[in-house]
Motif scaffolding. Structure first.
Motif, mmCIF file in Angstrom:
data_model
loop_
_atom_site.group_PDB
_atom_site.id
_atom_site.type_symbol
_atom_site.label_atom_id
_atom_site.label_comp_id
_atom_site.label_asym_id
_atom_site.label_seq_id
_atom_site.Cartn_x
_atom_site.Cartn_y
_atom_site.Cartn_z
ATOM 1 N N UNK A 126 0.834 -1.209 0.000
ATOM 2 C CA UNK A 126 0.000 0.000 0.000
ATOM 3 C C UNK A 126 0.866 1.255 0.000
ATOM 4 N N UNK A 127 1.950 1.238 0.761
ATOM 5 C CA UNK A 127 2.871 2.378 0.767
ATOM 6 C C UNK A 127 3.471 2.549 -0.623
ATOM 7 N N UNK A 184 3.850 5.524 -5.904
ATOM 8 C CA UNK A 184 3.674 5.486 -7.361
ATOM 9 C C UNK A 184 2.550 6.432 -7.782
ATOM 10 N N UNK A 185 1.408 6.369 -7.090
ATOM 11 C CA UNK A 185 0.266 7.219 -7.431
ATOM 12 C C UNK A 185 0.592 8.699 -7.296
ATOM 13 N N UNK A 186 1.491 9.047 -6.384
ATOM 14 C CA UNK A 186 1.878 10.442 -6.169
ATOM 15 C C UNK A 186 2.994 10.881 -7.115
ATOM 16 N N UNK A 194 9.141 -1.028 5.722
ATOM 17 C CA UNK A 194 9.191 -2.469 5.804
ATOM 18 C C UNK A 194 8.469 -3.046 7.004
ATOM 19 N N UNK A 195 8.457 -4.355 7.050
ATOM 20 C CA UNK A 195 7.756 -5.078 8.101
ATOM 21 C C UNK A 195 8.655 -5.424 9.277
ATOM 22 N N UNK A 196 9.942 -5.151 9.183
ATOM 23 C CA UNK A 196 10.882 -5.470 10.266
ATOM 24 C C UNK A 196 10.663 -4.521 11.432
#
Length: 57
Positions: free
Chosen positions: A7-8, A13-15, A50-52
């Motif tokens: 999502x991030x 990309x969208x911005x 990240x997920x860390x």
């Protein structure tokens, strides 16, 4: 903080942001697995998401 790295990435990309590393799996020096992406903001700063979460206490 979002646990959804995808999502991030989509928001960057969208911005119209500059993605330096698309979302991917990696391992940090501790051997812990994480899912991360890296982007550069308009001022030139690098951001890695990240997920860390770091070592447990």
């Amino acid at each position: 903080m979002s646990d959804d790295v995808g999502a991030v990435h989509r928001r960057v990309v969208d911005a119209g942001g500059e993605v330096l590393e698309a979302p991917h799996g990696t391992r940090f020096g501790s051997g812990v697995a994480a899912y991360v992406c890296t982007a550069r903001d308009p001022e030139g700063s690098l951001w890695t998401f990240g997920t860390y979460r770091g070592p447990s206490a």
